[in-house]
Design an enzyme around this catalytic site. Sequence first.
Site, PDB file in Angstrom:
ATOM      1  N   HIS A  26       0.837  -1.197   0.000  1.00  0.00           N
ATOM      2  CA  HIS A  26       0.000   0.000   0.000  1.00  0.00           C
ATOM      3  C   HIS A  26       0.872   1.246   0.000  1.00  0.00           C
ATOM      4  O   HIS A  26       0.601   2.216  -0.707  1.00  0.00           O
ATOM      5  CB  HIS A  26      -0.907  -0.006   1.225  1.00  0.00           C
ATOM      6  CG  HIS A  26      -1.872  -1.159   1.232  1.00  0.00           C
ATOM      7  ND1 HIS A  26      -3.113  -1.103   1.805  1.00  0.00           N
ATOM      8  CD2 HIS A  26      -1.779  -2.403   0.696  1.00  0.00           C
ATOM      9  CE1 HIS A  26      -3.747  -2.255   1.638  1.00  0.00           C
ATOM     10  NE2 HIS A  26      -2.943  -3.065   0.981  1.00  0.00           N
ATOM     11  N   HIS A 358       3.322 -14.354  -6.475  1.00  0.00           N
ATOM     12  CA  HIS A 358       2.078 -14.627  -5.745  1.00  0.00           C
ATOM     13  C   HIS A 358       0.947 -13.748  -6.287  1.00  0.00           C
ATOM     14  O   HIS A 358      -0.182 -13.857  -5.826  1.00  0.00           O
ATOM     15  CB  HIS A 358       2.281 -14.367  -4.250  1.00  0.00           C
ATOM     16  CG  HIS A 358       2.345 -12.902  -3.893  1.00  0.00           C
ATOM     17  ND1 HIS A 358       3.151 -12.005  -4.564  1.00  0.00           N
ATOM     18  CD2 HIS A 358       1.690 -12.171  -2.946  1.00  0.00           C
ATOM     19  CE1 HIS A 358       2.990 -10.797  -4.038  1.00  0.00           C
ATOM     20  NE2 HIS A 358       2.113 -10.874  -3.061  1.00  0.00           N
ATOM     21  N   TRP A 361      -1.145  -7.158  -6.396  1.00  0.00           N
ATOM     22  CA  TRP A 361      -1.428  -6.252  -7.523  1.00  0.00           C
ATOM     23  C   TRP A 361      -0.189  -5.436  -7.911  1.00  0.00           C
ATOM     24  O   TRP A 361       0.056  -5.186  -9.098  1.00  0.00           O
ATOM     25  CB  TRP A 361      -2.609  -5.334  -7.203  1.00  0.00           C
ATOM     26  CG  TRP A 361      -2.962  -4.445  -8.370  1.00  0.00           C
ATOM     27  CD1 TRP A 361      -2.947  -3.088  -8.394  1.00  0.00           C
ATOM     28  CD2 TRP A 361      -3.376  -4.856  -9.695  1.00  0.00           C
ATOM     29  NE1 TRP A 361      -3.330  -2.626  -9.640  1.00  0.00           N
ATOM     30  CE2 TRP A 361      -3.599  -3.689 -10.457  1.00  0.00           C
ATOM     31  CE3 TRP A 361      -3.576  -6.100 -10.312  1.00  0.00           C
ATOM     32  CZ2 TRP A 361      -4.010  -3.724 -11.793  1.00  0.00           C
ATOM     33  CZ3 TRP A 361      -3.977  -6.125 -11.646  1.00  0.00           C
ATOM     34  CH2 TRP A 361      -4.185  -4.957 -12.366  1.00  0.00           C
ATOM     35  N   ASN A 362       0.622  -5.035  -6.931  1.00  0.00           N
ATOM     36  CA  ASN A 362       1.831  -4.286  -7.301  1.00  0.00           C
ATOM     37  C   ASN A 362       2.766  -5.158  -8.126  1.00  0.00           C
ATOM     38  O   ASN A 362       3.315  -4.711  -9.130  1.00  0.00           O
ATOM     39  CB  ASN A 362       2.561  -3.777  -6.045  1.00  0.00           C
ATOM     40  CG  ASN A 362       1.723  -2.777  -5.297  1.00  0.00           C
ATOM     41  OD1 ASN A 362       1.546  -1.651  -5.743  1.00  0.00           O
ATOM     42  ND2 ASN A 362       1.166  -3.207  -4.176  1.00  0.00           N
ATOM     43  N   SER A 363       2.949  -6.398  -7.702  1.00  0.00           N
ATOM     44  CA  SER A 363       3.810  -7.306  -8.459  1.00  0.00           C
ATOM     45  C   SER A 363       3.239  -7.524  -9.854  1.00  0.00           C
ATOM     46  O   SER A 363       3.971  -7.606 -10.843  1.00  0.00           O
ATOM     47  CB  SER A 363       3.949  -8.650  -7.732  1.00  0.00           C
ATOM     48  OG  SER A 363       4.618  -8.455  -6.504  1.00  0.00           O
ATOM     49  N   GLU A 366       3.900  -4.373 -11.885  1.00  0.00           N
ATOM     50  CA  GLU A 366       5.345  -4.259 -12.149  1.00  0.00           C
ATOM     51  C   GLU A 366       5.779  -5.279 -13.207  1.00  0.00           C
ATOM     52  O   GLU A 366       6.594  -4.975 -14.080  1.00  0.00           O
ATOM     53  CB  GLU A 366       6.131  -4.450 -10.837  1.00  0.00           C
ATOM     54  CG  GLU A 366       5.984  -3.260  -9.878  1.00  0.00           C
ATOM     55  CD  GLU A 366       6.345  -3.589  -8.423  1.00  0.00           C
ATOM     56  OE1 GLU A 366       6.956  -4.650  -8.168  1.00  0.00           O
ATOM     57  OE2 GLU A 366       6.009  -2.776  -7.541  1.00  0.00           O
ATOM     58  N   ASP A 382      -6.738 -10.617  -3.323  1.00  0.00           N
ATOM     59  CA  ASP A 382      -7.048 -10.401  -4.745  1.00  0.00           C
ATOM     60  C   ASP A 382      -6.207 -11.276  -5.665  1.00  0.00           C
ATOM     61  O   ASP A 382      -6.354 -11.228  -6.893  1.00  0.00           O
ATOM     62  CB  ASP A 382      -6.781  -8.927  -5.093  1.00  0.00           C
ATOM     63  CG  ASP A 382      -5.359  -8.506  -4.733  1.00  0.00           C
ATOM     64  OD1 ASP A 382      -4.744  -9.138  -3.851  1.00  0.00           O
ATOM     65  OD2 ASP A 382      -4.854  -7.559  -5.354  1.00  0.00           O
ATOM     66  N   GLN A 383      -5.292 -12.051  -5.104  1.00  0.00           N
ATOM     67  CA  GLN A 383      -4.295 -12.750  -5.927  1.00  0.00           C
ATOM     68  C   GLN A 383      -4.896 -13.763  -6.912  1.00  0.00           C
ATOM     69  O   GLN A 383      -4.424 -13.846  -8.059  1.00  0.00           O
ATOM     70  CB  GLN A 383      -3.242 -13.383  -5.009  1.00  0.00           C
ATOM     71  CG  GLN A 383      -2.479 -12.325  -4.208  1.00  0.00           C
ATOM     72  CD  GLN A 383      -1.916 -12.818  -2.892  1.00  0.00           C
ATOM     73  OE1 GLN A 383      -1.766 -14.019  -2.698  1.00  0.00           O
ATOM     74  NE2 GLN A 383      -1.610 -11.899  -1.980  1.00  0.00           N
TER      75      GLN A 383
HETATM   76  C1  UDX Z   1      -0.705  -6.866  -0.431  1.00  0.00           C
HETATM   77  C2  UDX Z   1      -1.586  -8.048  -0.823  1.00  0.00           C
HETATM   78  O1  UDX Z   1      -1.039  -9.255  -0.355  1.00  0.00           O
HETATM   79  C3  UDX Z   1      -1.795  -8.062  -2.317  1.00  0.00           C
HETATM   80  O2  UDX Z   1      -2.589  -9.169  -2.689  1.00  0.00           O
HETATM   81  C4  UDX Z   1      -2.476  -6.782  -2.737  1.00  0.00           C
HETATM   82  O3  UDX Z   1      -2.689  -6.766  -4.137  1.00  0.00           O
HETATM   83  C5  UDX Z   1      -1.647  -5.594  -2.301  1.00  0.00           C
HETATM   84  O4  UDX Z   1      -1.357  -5.664  -0.899  1.00  0.00           O
HETATM   85  P1  UDX Z   1       1.841  -7.818  -1.082  1.00  0.00           P
HETATM   86  O5  UDX Z   1       1.468  -9.217  -0.781  1.00  0.00           O
HETATM   87  O6  UDX Z   1       2.962  -7.261  -0.331  1.00  0.00           O
HETATM   88  O7  UDX Z   1       0.574  -6.807  -1.026  1.00  0.00           O
HETATM   89  O8  UDX Z   1       2.187  -7.854  -2.681  1.00  0.00           O
HETATM   90  P2  UDX Z   1       2.368  -6.756  -3.776  1.00  0.00           P
HETATM   91  O9  UDX Z   1       1.097  -6.053  -4.079  1.00  0.00           O
HETATM   92  O10 UDX Z   1       2.990  -7.431  -4.915  1.00  0.00           O
HETATM   93  O11 UDX Z   1       3.349  -5.673  -3.152  1.00  0.00           O
HETATM   94  C6  UDX Z   1       4.666  -5.967  -2.757  1.00  0.00           C
HETATM   95  C7  UDX Z   1       5.536  -4.765  -3.023  1.00  0.00           C
HETATM   96  O12 UDX Z   1       6.779  -4.988  -2.373  1.00  0.00           O
HETATM   97  C8  UDX Z   1       5.809  -4.548  -4.511  1.00  0.00           C
HETATM   98  O13 UDX Z   1       5.809  -3.164  -4.802  1.00  0.00           O
HETATM   99  C9  UDX Z   1       7.202  -5.116  -4.686  1.00  0.00           C
HETATM  100  O14 UDX Z   1       7.955  -4.472  -5.698  1.00  0.00           O
HETATM  101  C10 UDX Z   1       7.817  -4.873  -3.331  1.00  0.00           C
HETATM  102  N1  UDX Z   1       8.873  -5.848  -3.046  1.00  0.00           N
HETATM  103  C11 UDX Z   1       8.571  -7.167  -2.810  1.00  0.00           C
HETATM  104  C12 UDX Z   1      10.173  -5.432  -3.068  1.00  0.00           C
HETATM  105  O15 UDX Z   1      10.453  -4.254  -3.331  1.00  0.00           O
HETATM  106  N2  UDX Z   1      11.146  -6.331  -2.811  1.00  0.00           N
HETATM  107  C13 UDX Z   1      10.907  -7.643  -2.564  1.00  0.00           C
HETATM  108  O16 UDX Z   1      11.873  -8.383  -2.353  1.00  0.00           O
HETATM  109  C14 UDX Z   1       9.563  -8.079  -2.550  1.00  0.00           C
END
Ligand code: UDX
Length: 458
Positions: A26, A358, A361-363, A366, A382-383
């Site tokens: 977030h 996984h 949404w950010n992944s 990206e 949401d995955q």
């Molecule tokens: C959470 C929820 O799990 C996800 O389903 C929802 O869409 C957003 O909030 P998260 O699980 O952390 O997020 O996943 P993601 O949305 O992919 O965000 C992770 C962030 O951390 C990305 O911006 C990614 O670039 C960053 N990250 C992750 C790093 O910078 N380094 C890493 O080693 C791993």
Amino acid sequence: KVQSQQAPMSSRVPHVLLVSAPLQGHVNPLLVLGRHLASRGLLVTFSTAPHGGLKFGHGDGSTVDFGRGTIRFEHLKGGALWASDDPRYHDAMDVLRHLEETAPPVLAELIRGQSEAGRAVSCVVANAFAPWASRVASGMGVPHAMLWTESCAVLSLFYHYFHSLADFPSREAGPGAMVAVPGLPPLAAGDLPALIHAPEEIMWRQVLIADLRSLRETVTWVLLNTFDELERPTIEALRPHLPVIPVGPLCSGTESHGSGGHDDDDSVAWLDAQPPRSVVFVAFGSLLQISRDEMSELAAGLAATGRPFLLVVRDDNRELLPDDCLAAAAGSNRGKVVAWCEQARVLAHGAVGCFVTHCGWNSTVEALASGVPVVTYPAWADQPTNAKFLADVYGVGVRLPKPMARDALRRCIEEVMGGPEAVAVLARSAKWKAEASAALSTGGSLDKGIQEFVAAIL
Ligand code: UDX
């Protein structure tokens, strides 16, 4: 570049206060949004409640100058909140619960303090999953927007479900039952966001329902981390219901998130020494806990591909990693295991050939913006929906069935990196990279969205 001096202040320049629950997925997009707003000349203050589990390098009172603007950091703090290194608040659910109880007066005080300092807040932008921020802003008469941190598709599904606007299969109907929602392709129950059918007492679900209520009752704009080309029919179908403005893709690309990483992260230097499109990159975001069995199948599957790999295993999962995986990685120099990396920069690196994700949404955004094919392994939230879209709608990868099994993982990686379908998958990935790049260019979807939002604030 972190600066010690304060950003220049003017009472005539609109002041946007960005507020986020301290969750990595977030904080990251909100920070990128802040850069775009500051680069258009707005005064931007960013506020969260950093704790030990969050990778966030911007301390209270600091400013960051990223060349085209400045963001000032003024965090939520005070007796009711935690000390930043308090291990009790490393669990996301505890964090949300604690903030719900304690953050409202702290945020109200912060907003009042801005007025007293001659920079009254023109607009609060709060992330989803912080409904207290919306309530505080609305109670103080400050216009505010929510940055929805998941896809527009997921927002639309929640909206239609919780307002009974479409026929959804019941919990008992099984994963194959279908649902039709305007602006979305037909989806199976198994592709829906997990919170739709989660038990009612789950706190994430309760927070989500509070979010959706505030969307209708108190939020002036709903900003989406998406772009027109990616989700146009879904955005258009939601417009009559909600004041949505797409402002994505909010990813930092080769610019650092500045979210603070591990000082010893040398992933990019390691990638520099690998051949183009050769590396399997594996990362499961900031929250996901995988089991010991999944971890050993993952390690064995990676070894079986014979390809170089970069594997992120957060410190809280580290003891699950089999010793022989680490030893093999170190011994052959074929694999690298890190506790955290600058993911957006890693994905933008030409040596990365595939991303086992996984599907946060950010992944997802990206990966699309970097043109990297994916192997999806969703867990919750949401995955599952993002995995469905990545594989079947955007066509940039394949879905790895659960539970993790080494042979299936090896086959999926081969399918997107070397098999007969790999060329087509790569071509579609390149198309989405080009679309994201167009969205990021002058006059593109992001530019239009930010302009619309800034004009609305003005
Ligand atoms: C959470 C929820 O799990 C996800 O389903 C929802 O869409 C957003 O909030 P998260 O699980 O952390 O997020 O996943 P993601 O949305 O992919 O965000 C992770 C962030 O951390 C990305 O911006 C990614 O670039 C960053 N990250 C992750 C790093 O910078 N380094 C890493 O080693 C791993």
